[in-house]
Design an enzyme around this catalytic site. Structure first.
Site, PDB file in Angstrom:
ATOM      1  N   SER A  17       0.833  -1.216   0.000  1.00 44.08           N
ATOM      2  CA  SER A  17       0.000   0.000   0.000  1.00 44.08           C
ATOM      3  C   SER A  17       0.865   1.263   0.000  1.00 44.08           C
ATOM      4  O   SER A  17       0.473   2.286  -0.576  1.00 44.08           O
ATOM      5  CB  SER A  17      -0.977   0.006   1.178  1.00 44.08           C
ATOM      6  OG  SER A  17      -0.314   0.161   2.405  1.00 44.08           O
ATOM      7  N   ILE A  97      15.808  -8.045   7.052  1.00 47.54           N
ATOM      8  CA  ILE A  97      16.893  -7.253   7.645  1.00 47.54           C
ATOM      9  C   ILE A  97      18.049  -7.228   6.653  1.00 47.54           C
ATOM     10  O   ILE A  97      18.417  -8.272   6.102  1.00 47.54           O
ATOM     11  CB  ILE A  97      17.306  -7.837   9.008  1.00 47.54           C
ATOM     12  CG1 ILE A  97      16.166  -7.621   9.996  1.00 47.54           C
ATOM     13  CG2 ILE A  97      18.596  -7.191   9.505  1.00 47.54           C
ATOM     14  CD1 ILE A  97      16.389  -8.257  11.344  1.00 47.54           C
ATOM     15  N   HIS A 114       8.495   3.280   9.040  1.00 45.26           N
ATOM     16  CA  HIS A 114       8.317   2.378  10.190  1.00 45.26           C
ATOM     17  C   HIS A 114       7.077   2.824  10.976  1.00 45.26           C
ATOM     18  O   HIS A 114       6.906   4.015  11.242  1.00 45.26           O
ATOM     19  CB  HIS A 114       9.561   2.432  11.083  1.00 45.26           C
ATOM     20  CG  HIS A 114       9.458   1.532  12.276  1.00 45.26           C
ATOM     21  ND1 HIS A 114       9.709   0.181  12.211  1.00 45.26           N
ATOM     22  CD2 HIS A 114       9.078   1.793  13.552  1.00 45.26           C
ATOM     23  CE1 HIS A 114       9.504  -0.357  13.397  1.00 45.26           C
ATOM     24  NE2 HIS A 114       9.127   0.600  14.235  1.00 45.26           N
ATOM     25  N   GLU A 148      22.183  -0.454  11.924  1.00 48.30           N
ATOM     26  CA  GLU A 148      21.411  -0.815  13.117  1.00 48.30           C
ATOM     27  C   GLU A 148      19.921  -0.680  12.799  1.00 48.30           C
ATOM     28  O   GLU A 148      19.475   0.406  12.378  1.00 48.30           O
ATOM     29  CB  GLU A 148      21.796   0.099  14.286  1.00 48.30           C
ATOM     30  CG  GLU A 148      21.311  -0.418  15.617  1.00 48.30           C
ATOM     31  CD  GLU A 148      21.667   0.525  16.772  1.00 48.30           C
ATOM     32  OE1 GLU A 148      21.044   0.400  17.825  1.00 48.30           O
ATOM     33  OE2 GLU A 148      22.564   1.381  16.586  1.00 48.30           O
ATOM     34  N   ASP A 150      16.202   0.099  12.392  1.00 47.45           N
ATOM     35  CA  ASP A 150      15.259   1.128  12.843  1.00 47.45           C
ATOM     36  C   ASP A 150      15.918   2.190  13.724  1.00 47.45           C
ATOM     37  O   ASP A 150      15.246   2.798  14.575  1.00 47.45           O
ATOM     38  CB  ASP A 150      14.058   0.493  13.585  1.00 47.45           C
ATOM     39  CG  ASP A 150      13.237  -0.413  12.689  1.00 47.45           C
ATOM     40  OD1 ASP A 150      13.200  -0.182  11.469  1.00 47.45           O
ATOM     41  OD2 ASP A 150      12.629  -1.371  13.212  1.00 47.45           O
ATOM     42  N   GLN A 178      -1.508   7.772   7.576  1.00 43.27           N
ATOM     43  CA  GLN A 178      -0.471   8.804   7.749  1.00 43.27           C
ATOM     44  C   GLN A 178       0.781   8.463   6.943  1.00 43.27           C
ATOM     45  O   GLN A 178       1.391   9.347   6.328  1.00 43.27           O
ATOM     46  CB  GLN A 178      -0.122   8.959   9.232  1.00 43.27           C
ATOM     47  CG  GLN A 178      -1.257   9.511  10.073  1.00 43.27           C
ATOM     48  CD  GLN A 178      -1.730  10.873   9.590  1.00 43.27           C
ATOM     49  OE1 GLN A 178      -0.926  11.735   9.248  1.00 43.27           O
ATOM     50  NE2 GLN A 178      -3.046  11.059   9.547  1.00 43.27           N
TER      51      GLN A 178
HETATM   52  C1  GRF Z   1       3.983  -0.424   6.832  1.00 43.45           C
HETATM   53  O1  GRF Z   1       3.210  -0.129   7.970  1.00 43.45           O
HETATM   54  C2  GRF Z   1       5.438  -0.157   7.111  1.00 43.45           C
HETATM   55  O2  GRF Z   1       5.664   0.857   8.026  1.00 43.45           O
HETATM   56  C3  GRF Z   1       5.892  -1.470   7.691  1.00 43.45           C
HETATM   57  O3  GRF Z   1       5.209  -2.437   6.960  1.00 43.45           O
HETATM   58  C4  GRF Z   1       3.970  -1.894   6.498  1.00 43.45           C
HETATM   59  C5  GRF Z   1       3.932  -2.161   5.020  1.00 43.45           C
HETATM   60  O4  GRF Z   1       2.648  -1.991   4.494  1.00 43.45           O
HETATM   61  N1  GRF Z   1       7.342  -1.570   7.633  1.00 43.45           N
HETATM   62  P1  GRF Z   1       2.420  -2.001   2.930  1.00 43.45           P
HETATM   63  O5  GRF Z   1       2.989  -3.293   2.355  1.00 43.45           O
HETATM   64  O6  GRF Z   1       3.099  -0.805   2.336  1.00 43.45           O
HETATM   65  O7  GRF Z   1       0.933  -1.947   2.746  1.00 43.45           O
END
Ligand code: GRF
Length: 198
Positions: A17, A97, A114, A148, A150, A178
């Protein structure tokens, strides 16, 4: 960065998304200083592949299961990413990772989204961890990626309130809404030169 159009590579692992929000932002002009040149996933079943194809963006699948270890997978990723000559590499729900070698290779042109207000709640279960801690607000962060996980410098954040009784799904939906604004806006800020690595 100068103001000529930048090449963006997006890495994703699932529903995509955030990738879709980036592609829509290209169409609406929210992202005007760069274009997605490649959408790359480790997951052959990733829903995001259809978003990229529908937008006419080249896609690639490099399945981590085809590699014996992280370093060999990351080197294959780097080869494909570098062939696209990116100015900016965006981790948009990329759930692997990355090695220190990868992070250092793209230092200063690698960002991640994140779902928490970093440095609070790093890791793969950020929303569940925030709810378990009883917070009354959480949010999302776009940050530069360092080796490291996040922990790289924060570029931008958005806050989201948490109400008593909220389910994880409700909070996730609020955060995603958001992220879908913050990530494209931050990409444009970097591509236009308004924000630089520090
Ligand atoms: C998002 O919330 C992102 O922050 C996290 O994984 C989710 C990915 O969602 N790392 P999408 O695949 O972009 O819908």
């Amino acid at each position: 960065m100068t103001t000529s159009s930048k090449t963006i590579v997006v890495l994703f692992s699932g529903r995509g998304s955030n990738l879709n929000a980036i592609l829509e932002a290209q169409e609406t002009g929210t992202i005007a200083s760069g274009r997605v040149g490649l959408a790359l996933t480790n997951n052959p079943q990733a829903g995001g592949l259809s978003h990229a194809s529908a937008a006419g963006v080249p896609t690639a699948v490099i399945n981590h299961r085809d590699f014996p270890n992280r370093v060999s997978f990351d080197r294959a990723l780097m080869g494909r990413i570098d062939a696209a000559a990116p100015d900016l590499v965006v981790l948009a729900g990329f759930m692997r990772i990355l090695s220190a070698e990868f992070c250092e290779h793209y230092a200063g042109r690698l960002i991640n989204t994140h779902p928490s207000l970093l440095p609070a709640f790093p890791g793969a279960h950020a929303i569940a961890d925030a709810l378990a801690a009883g917070v009354d607000e959480t949010g999302c962060t776009v940050h530069w990626v360092t080796a490291e996980v996040d922990a790289g410098p924060v570029i931008a954040q958005r806050r989201v309130s948490v109400q008593p009784g909220d389910t994880q799904a409700e909070v996730e939906k609020r955060i995603l809404a958001q992220e879908h604004q913050l990530l494209p806006e931050t990409i444009e800020a970097i591509c236009s030169g308004a924000v630089a690595y520090r």
